[in-house]
Design a protein around this motif. Structure first.
Motif, PDB file in Angstrom:
ATOM      1  N   GLU A  22       0.826  -1.208   0.000  1.00 19.79           N
ATOM      2  CA  GLU A  22       0.000   0.000   0.000  1.00 19.79           C
ATOM      3  C   GLU A  22       0.863   1.261   0.000  1.00 19.79           C
ATOM      4  O   GLU A  22       0.610   2.197  -0.763  1.00 19.79           O
ATOM      5  CB  GLU A  22      -0.909  -0.016   1.233  1.00 19.79           C
ATOM      6  CG  GLU A  22      -1.951   1.090   1.259  1.00 19.79           C
ATOM      7  CD  GLU A  22      -3.025   0.924   0.203  1.00 19.79           C
ATOM      8  OE1 GLU A  22      -3.709   1.933  -0.082  1.00 19.79           O
ATOM      9  OE2 GLU A  22      -3.181  -0.194  -0.339  1.00 19.79           O
ATOM     10  N   THR A  26       0.989   3.692  -3.233  1.00 20.61           N
ATOM     11  CA  THR A  26       0.364   5.004  -3.056  1.00 20.61           C
ATOM     12  C   THR A  26       1.306   6.123  -3.460  1.00 20.61           C
ATOM     13  O   THR A  26       0.918   7.093  -4.124  1.00 20.61           O
ATOM     14  CB  THR A  26      -0.077   5.196  -1.592  1.00 20.61           C
ATOM     15  OG1 THR A  26      -1.034   4.179  -1.248  1.00 20.61           O
ATOM     16  CG2 THR A  26      -0.715   6.562  -1.387  1.00 20.61           C
ATOM     17  N   MET A 199      -7.033   8.512  -9.101  1.00 25.33           N
ATOM     18  CA  MET A 199      -7.375   7.662  -7.965  1.00 25.33           C
ATOM     19  C   MET A 199      -6.735   6.287  -8.138  1.00 25.33           C
ATOM     20  O   MET A 199      -6.432   5.856  -9.246  1.00 25.33           O
ATOM     21  CB  MET A 199      -8.893   7.526  -7.844  1.00 25.33           C
ATOM     22  CG  MET A 199      -9.584   8.800  -7.430  1.00 25.33           C
ATOM     23  SD  MET A 199     -11.374   8.619  -7.344  1.00 25.33           S
ATOM     24  CE  MET A 199     -11.774   8.509  -9.082  1.00 25.33           C
ATOM     25  N   MET A 201      -7.794   2.674  -6.526  1.00 24.08           N
ATOM     26  CA  MET A 201      -8.811   2.115  -5.636  1.00 24.08           C
ATOM     27  C   MET A 201      -9.231   0.715  -6.059  1.00 24.08           C
ATOM     28  O   MET A 201      -9.025   0.299  -7.201  1.00 24.08           O
ATOM     29  CB  MET A 201     -10.036   3.038  -5.586  1.00 24.08           C
ATOM     30  CG  MET A 201     -10.718   3.222  -6.921  1.00 24.08           C
ATOM     31  SD  MET A 201     -11.866   4.645  -6.989  1.00 24.08           S
ATOM     32  CE  MET A 201     -12.997   4.283  -5.662  1.00 24.08           C
ATOM     33  N   ASP A 205     -14.500  -0.354  -3.142  1.00 23.09           N
ATOM     34  CA  ASP A 205     -14.614   1.058  -2.774  1.00 23.09           C
ATOM     35  C   ASP A 205     -15.399   1.832  -3.823  1.00 23.09           C
ATOM     36  O   ASP A 205     -16.163   2.743  -3.500  1.00 23.09           O
ATOM     37  CB  ASP A 205     -13.227   1.673  -2.592  1.00 23.09           C
ATOM     38  CG  ASP A 205     -12.566   1.245  -1.291  1.00 23.09           C
ATOM     39  OD1 ASP A 205     -13.260   0.650  -0.442  1.00 23.09           O
ATOM     40  OD2 ASP A 205     -11.352   1.489  -1.122  1.00 23.09           O
ATOM     41  N   GLU A 229     -15.336  -5.096   2.288  1.00 22.88           N
ATOM     42  CA  GLU A 229     -14.841  -3.722   2.122  1.00 22.88           C
ATOM     43  C   GLU A 229     -15.946  -2.751   1.730  1.00 22.88           C
ATOM     44  O   GLU A 229     -15.853  -1.551   2.024  1.00 22.88           O
ATOM     45  CB  GLU A 229     -13.726  -3.683   1.072  1.00 22.88           C
ATOM     46  CG  GLU A 229     -12.400  -4.242   1.547  1.00 22.88           C
ATOM     47  CD  GLU A 229     -12.372  -5.760   1.533  1.00 22.88           C
ATOM     48  OE1 GLU A 229     -11.394  -6.338   2.013  1.00 22.88           O
ATOM     49  OE2 GLU A 229     -13.344  -6.373   1.037  1.00 22.88           O
ATOM     50  N   TYR A 233     -16.441   0.491   3.916  1.00 27.60           N
ATOM     51  CA  TYR A 233     -16.419   1.811   3.286  1.00 27.60           C
ATOM     52  C   TYR A 233     -17.655   2.611   3.691  1.00 27.60           C
ATOM     53  O   TYR A 233     -17.553   3.795   4.057  1.00 27.60           O
ATOM     54  CB  TYR A 233     -16.360   1.662   1.765  1.00 27.60           C
ATOM     55  CG  TYR A 233     -16.375   2.971   1.011  1.00 27.60           C
ATOM     56  CD1 TYR A 233     -15.194   3.610   0.664  1.00 27.60           C
ATOM     57  CD2 TYR A 233     -17.584   3.568   0.654  1.00 27.60           C
ATOM     58  CE1 TYR A 233     -15.200   4.815  -0.022  1.00 27.60           C
ATOM     59  CE2 TYR A 233     -17.611   4.777  -0.030  1.00 27.60           C
ATOM     60  CZ  TYR A 233     -16.421   5.396  -0.361  1.00 27.60           C
ATOM     61  OH  TYR A 233     -16.456   6.600  -1.036  1.00 27.60           O
ATOM     62  N   LYS A 371      -6.622  -3.668  -7.096  1.00 26.69           N
ATOM     63  CA  LYS A 371      -6.519  -2.208  -7.032  1.00 26.69           C
ATOM     64  C   LYS A 371      -6.015  -1.669  -8.348  1.00 26.69           C
ATOM     65  O   LYS A 371      -5.011  -2.151  -8.885  1.00 26.69           O
ATOM     66  CB  LYS A 371      -5.599  -1.801  -5.887  1.00 26.69           C
ATOM     67  CG  LYS A 371      -5.885  -0.435  -5.320  1.00 26.69           C
ATOM     68  CD  LYS A 371      -5.301  -0.261  -3.931  1.00 26.69           C
ATOM     69  CE  LYS A 371      -5.771   1.040  -3.302  1.00 26.69           C
ATOM     70  NZ  LYS A 371      -5.229   1.232  -1.942  1.00 26.69           N
TER      71      LYS A 371
END
Length: 581
Positions: A22, A26, A199, A201, A205, A229, A233, A371
């Protein structure tokens, strides 16, 4: 310098593997790189091998790569399980703690970095993941201070000293790797990205965001992989918009609560996986019989029974189409990208109210938990359509024995009748799961039964014509040698395989089913007419999508099936298709 590479981190579940991926991804996302990630994890809370594979590129990508450039290993099992993916010239960066070893085949180079020892020296072994991120940043030629913003966001609540320690761990990891590698890894220096903000994600999400945007304000659900999730969320998001989430005792209660909320006029949803969908089947029938809107998200996973809770599969299609006893109107939507997961969730709520029936949004584990880089979403075109819901009717006064014709039958109508909210003046009617007349009163009269069945089943006939792009079609040739058909998360993987075949001179078309029921027969038949041969790609053992296509079009397709719990790789589809040409 290179424009893309594939990176994977692995170790035991519970030792920071997910956070390592992550933080790494990111920071790269904020630099403007395109990313696509897939996480392999065990069904246990702690322990068992887990890994996170991330593809990084300066150009849009829609699938994980076949091979691997860099493997970051927290234990020997990670090397043993994943070494075969490394390409020639690949690199293994391993924690020196476990005395790592790699095969003596000359394919890859091993660098031992003391992740754990360095983290302990800085205060806690928990920071070993930051040492690994630092080593990874060094091999890509990305300065460690580029991670400052991400580290501050994650750790600022724990105080500045924690932020500083984690940055120190990251910088130390980068220095330790450079000391070992020197200039021997220039082949992994990434070209500079465009710096644009996008983004990054998971599909779940996007579904949650879509629900909020669609005006939903209630979710009832029971936690289950890979759907949880969505619930998590909305637990965080709904309160900001006056909504709420209730964790129910089981999926039966969840579906019935969602029906009750929709009946009262509040857009609601529930989300689950295959086992939960099985428990919801009676409630789905209730939604169909009472003509009450209902949105269900089914995130497919390995089955049957508990099966493979954390692995990829697409084996719920027949259950979604035919699982309910009796015959009711039903809509099944199948997004194939994270962007579509957002927009199609809004469409699901609109269609549930427009057609007054259950709508199932079908996902799969790779789409729900994978993702992806997502371009900015367009909120300006979002529409909220509530169909024939009359919230301020001027109804005549009813006599005590009179009731509102909630289920009014019109021989030439579209089967969709006016819906009122409970408590509407002069709008009393019955609601029951047994067969009923136009006012909702129970009735077993043969003529009434046939009329009400015709009314309900007529409702969804126009869905394929009102759904935007029910079949995604990529057809650059007048006539194709092969048409490749898929559904859900296989879209990007198929696109990459098709692109390789086209580069070799083959005329290949691609169609992706986005509306599974009612099936878009005409749209798919147009694609079928322009090809010599058809192959269907799906993650199950019984060719469910191919059978649905044959049932609706009469076309017998070749099959490319995979049901070992892993998603398709582009190379697998490429090789199978090439054999068919």
């Amino acid at each position: 310098m290179i424009d893309q590479l594939s990176w994977k981190v692995g170790g035991q579940q519970g030792e920071g593997i997910e956070s390592t991926g992550e933080i790494f991804s990111t920071a790269l996302n904020r630099l403007g790189y395109y990313l696509y990630g897939y996480r392999h994890f065990s069904s246990r809370i702690k322990g068992g091998h887990t890994n996170n594979k991330i593809r990084v590129s300066t150009k849009p990508i829609n699938a994980v790569s076949d091979d691997l450039d860099i493997l970051v290993a927290f234990d020997q099992e990670t090397i043993d399980v994943n070494y075969h993916e490394l390409r020639s010239g690949g690199v293994v960066i391993a924690d020196a703690k476990f005395n790592p070893s790699i095969p003596e085949d000359g394919k890859a180079t091993l660098y031992e970095v003391p992740f754990t020892e360095t983290a302990k020296e800085l205060g806690t072994p928990l920071m070993k993941n930051m040492v690994a991120v630092g080593a990874s940043s060094a091999i890509l030629g990305i300065p460690a201070d580029y991670y400052q913003e991400v580290v501050e966001e994650i750790f600022s609540k724990k105080g500045q000293s924690v932020v500083d320690k984690n940055m120190q761990a990251l910088q130390t990891g980068a220095e330790q790797f450079r000391e070992q590698a020197g200039d021997n890894v220039d082949a992994f220096l990434l070209e500079e990205a465009d710096g644009k903000k996008r983004m990054f994600m998971i599909g779940n999400d996007a579904i949650g965001l879509g629900a909020v945007t669609a005006g939903s304000r209630f979710m009832a659900a029971y936690p289950i992989t890979p759907a949880s999730e969505i619930m998590e969320y909305l637990i965080k998001t709904f309160p900001d918009f006056g909504g709420t989430v209730i964790q129910t005792e089981d999926e039966i209660a969840a579906a019935n609560m969602a029906i009750g909320s929709n009946y009262a006029g509040v857009r609601a949803l529930t989300a689950s996986a295959g086992p939960g969908l099985s428990l919801m089947t009676e409630a789905i029938g209730l939604s169909g019989m009472t003509e009450t809107p209902l949105v269900i998200v089914d995130t497919q996973r390995g089955g049957p029974s508990t099966g493979l809770p954390t692995k990829q599969e697409q084996s719920d299609m027949m259950a979604m189409l035919y699982g309910t006893h009796g015959e009711i109107p039903k809509i099944v939507i199948a997004p194939s990208t994270v962007q579509e997961a957002f927009y199609d969730t809004i469409t699901a709520f609109n269609m549930a109210e427009e057609y007054q029936c259950p709508v199932i949004l079908m996902s799969d584990l790779a789409l729900s938990l994978g993702k992806q880089t997502v371009e900015p979403l367009n909120f300006d075109n979002v529409q909220i359509r509530r169909g024939k819901l009359d919230q301020a009717p001027d109804l005549p006064v009813q006599a005590p024995e009179e009731y509102f014709n909630r289920y009014e039958y019109e021989a030439e109508g579209d089967g969709i009748s006016t819906r009122l909210l409970p408590g509407t003046e002069n709008g009393i009617y019955h609601v029951t799961g047994v067969e009923h007349d136009e006012t909702g009163k129970p009735s077993e009269k043969p003529e009434n039964r046939q009329q009400q069945m015709d009314k309900r089943l007529k409702k969804t006939q126009t869905v394929p014509y009102r759904f935007d792009e029910p079949v995604y079609r990529d057809e650059p040739y007048e006539k194709a040698d092969l048409l490749v058909v898929g559904i859900n998360s296989t879209r990007g993987t198929i696109q990459e395989a098709v692109s390789r075949l086209r580069e070799e001179g083959h005329a290949i078309h691609h169609a992706h089913i986005r509306l599974l029921h009612p099936f878009p027969v005409e749209e798919l038949e147009q694609a079928l007419e322009r090809t010599e041969k058809v192959v269907v790609v799906e993650n199950n053992a019984t060719a469910q999508l191919a059978n649905i296509i044959r049932l609706n079009t009469g076309v017998n397709a070749e099959n490319i099936l995979k049901y070992d719990g892993n998603p398709f790789l582009p190379g697998e589809i490429y090789r199978e298709c090439k054999e068919l040409l």
